[in-house]
Scaffold this active site. Structure first.
Site, PDB file in Angstrom:
ATOM      1  N   GLY A 178     -33.331 -91.304  19.417  1.00  0.00           N
ATOM      2  CA  GLY A 178     -33.686 -91.632  20.931  1.00  0.00           C
ATOM      3  C   GLY A 178     -35.009 -91.876  21.107  1.00  0.00           C
ATOM      4  N   GLN A 179     -35.540 -91.497  22.367  1.00  0.00           N
ATOM      5  CA  GLN A 179     -36.788 -91.953  22.542  1.00  0.00           C
ATOM      6  C   GLN A 179     -37.887 -91.414  21.395  1.00  0.00           C
ATOM      7  OE1 GLN A 179     -37.412 -94.285  24.792  1.00  0.00           O
ATOM      8  NE2 GLN A 179     -36.629 -93.700  26.785  1.00  0.00           N
ATOM      9  N   ILE A 180     -37.879 -89.907  21.172  1.00  0.00           N
ATOM     10  CA  ILE A 180     -38.939 -89.352  20.320  1.00  0.00           C
ATOM     11  C   ILE A 180     -38.522 -89.930  19.056  1.00  0.00           C
ATOM     12  CG2 ILE A 180     -39.957 -87.529  19.571  1.00  0.00           C
ATOM     13  CD1 ILE A 180     -39.124 -85.984  22.043  1.00  0.00           C
ATOM     14  N   GLY A 181     -37.297 -90.069  18.465  1.00  0.00           N
ATOM     15  CA  GLY A 181     -36.814 -90.408  17.239  1.00  0.00           C
ATOM     16  C   GLY A 181     -37.291 -91.889  17.189  1.00  0.00           C
ATOM     17  N   ASP A 228     -28.182 -90.750  14.000  1.00  0.00           N
ATOM     18  CA  ASP A 228     -27.685 -90.299  15.119  1.00  0.00           C
ATOM     19  C   ASP A 228     -26.184 -90.258  15.001  1.00  0.00           C
ATOM     20  OD1 ASP A 228     -27.419 -90.356  17.979  1.00  0.00           O
ATOM     21  OD2 ASP A 228     -29.324 -90.772  18.283  1.00  0.00           O
ATOM     22  N   HIS A 231     -42.684 -72.262  24.460  1.00  0.00           N
ATOM     23  CA  HIS A 231     -43.093 -73.787  25.032  1.00  0.00           C
ATOM     24  C   HIS A 231     -42.179 -73.647  26.285  1.00  0.00           C
ATOM     25  CE1 HIS A 231     -43.609 -77.850  25.230  1.00  0.00           C
ATOM     26  NE2 HIS A 231     -42.416 -78.108  25.066  1.00  0.00           N
ATOM     27  N   ALA A 280     -36.263 -80.394  19.590  1.00  0.00           N
ATOM     28  CA  ALA A 280     -35.301 -80.155  20.661  1.00  0.00           C
ATOM     29  C   ALA A 280     -35.555 -78.841  21.422  1.00  0.00           C
ATOM     30  CB  ALA A 280     -33.906 -79.913  20.169  1.00  0.00           C
ATOM     31  N   ASN A 281     -35.211 -78.914  22.650  1.00  0.00           N
ATOM     32  CA  ASN A 281     -35.479 -77.911  23.517  1.00  0.00           C
ATOM     33  C   ASN A 281     -34.107 -77.009  23.958  1.00  0.00           C
ATOM     34  OD1 ASN A 281     -38.130 -77.601  24.645  1.00  0.00           O
ATOM     35  ND2 ASN A 281     -38.187 -79.727  25.589  1.00  0.00           N
TER      36      ASN A 281
END
Ligand code: A3D
Length: 312
Positions: A13-16, A35, A179, A123-124
């Site tokens: 995705g965006q970070i990847g 993915d 975090h 990941a959060n």
């Protein structure tokens, strides 16, 4: 005879996508961008796009987009960004159920396909997800870390440099803890070109910077509206991967498994660690005063609450 390193990126995705780009630009190794089948076009597209950019700028590493875990096998480093990001109004803890389901799948596949990798989770909710990752994958504790402290520290440094109008390169700082909104920027330990920050900024300015750092993730979510930050998180995770791949032995804040340090046992928590070819080679324990200890304990209780709710 050295071989090119292999970097497995789980989540494209965006970070990847930004991780893939920065890894290639830094010549860190060949990249596999993985993915789920629904995102096959996305990762194949990003891989092709970056490989074409390499012709312009002359990079030697290649990106492969895939939905097959077999392609991830043999990775030296894995960075996990598989998961849903926050939307405005959400806390990181709101992501627990959905992202834990994804982490179960990802961690089991890492155990099968890349048990020798140094694995960095992004990941959060960060501290709970890295805990689940290590338990499910059963990778050695020194080969599993969570990225959060480098990003939180970079936010703190950014605000300090802005307030002083000085180069961000001269700000040395450390943000400890989970975090979350009660992370602990160590103001007393911050220096600017060797000068203590407390001598350069008044208390109200320092308090405002601490608050903005703690809410730094939400500020970005509020601006983007459809997701969370991705440029600085990507750079932050790459700095950790780079320290491992190049045996830099940098001291970076990261979520590592604590076994008695800071009075904490059996939880991942943000502390300064040394990252080198051996993974997490050292955990540092700077002396803290009473108010810093109390702030860290408060942050730990938040992390503990979330982790204790994780059913593996
Ligand atoms: P996004 O752009 O949605 O990308 C996530 C990707 O994960 C998507 O392409 C999904 O298809 C993919 N995915 C979902 N399930 C799987 C699976 N089982 N296997 C492989 N891939 C899968 O999100 P993003 O890149 O903006 O953010 C990713 C995660 O990072 C989120 O959980 C964010 O909350 C988190 N994040 C953490 C920080 C920290 O500092 C810790 C900062 C910013 C974002």
């Amino acid at each position: 005879q050295t071989r090119k390193k292999k970097i497995g990126l789980i989540g494209g995705g965006q970070i990847g996508g930004n991780l893939a780009l920065i890894a290639v630009q830094k010549n860190l190794g060949d990249v596999v961008l993985f993915d789920i089948p629904a995102a096959e076009g996305l990762v194949k597209g990003k891989a092709l796009d970056i490989n074409q950019l390499s012709a312009v700028d002359g990079y030697d590493c290649r990106v492969t987009g895939t939905t097959d875990w077999k392609d991830v096998a043999g990775s030296d480093v894995i960075i996990i960004t598989a998961g849903v990001p926050r939307k405005p109004g959400m806390s990181r803890e709101d992501l627990l159920d959905i992202n834990l389901k994804i982490m179960r799948d990802v961690a089991a596949n890492i155990k099968t396909h890349a048990p020798g990798a140094f694995v960095i989770n992004v990941a959060n909710p960060l501290d709970a997800m890295v805990f689940a990752l290590q338990k499910i994958s059963e990778l050695p504790k020194h080969m599993v870390v969570g990225m959060a402290g480098v990003l939180d520290t970079s936010r703190f440094k950014c605000f300090v440099a802005e307030a002083l109008g000085c180069s961000i390169r001269d700000v040395e700082a450390l943000v400890l803890g989970g975090h979350g909104d009660d992370m602990v920027p160590l103001v007393r330990h911050t220096t600017v070109g060797g000068v203590p920050l407390t001598e350069l900024l008044a208390q109200d300015k320092l308090d405002a910077i601490v608050k903005r750092t703690r809410e730094g993730g939400a500020e970005l979510v509020g601006l983007y509206k459809t997701g969370s930050a991705y440029f600085a998180p990507a750079s932050s995770a790459i700095s950790m991967a780079e320290s491992f791949l190049l045996d830099r032995k940098r001291i970076l804040p990261a979520a590592a498994l604590l076994e008695g340090q800071y009075g904490i046992n059996g939880y991942f928590f943000g502390v300064p660690v040394q990252i080198g070819a051996g993974g997490v080679e050292k955990i540092l324990t700077p002396k803290l005063n009473e108010s810093e200890k109390a702030a860290l304990e408060k942050s730990f209780q938040s992390v503990k609450k979330t982790v204790d709710s994780v059913k593996l």
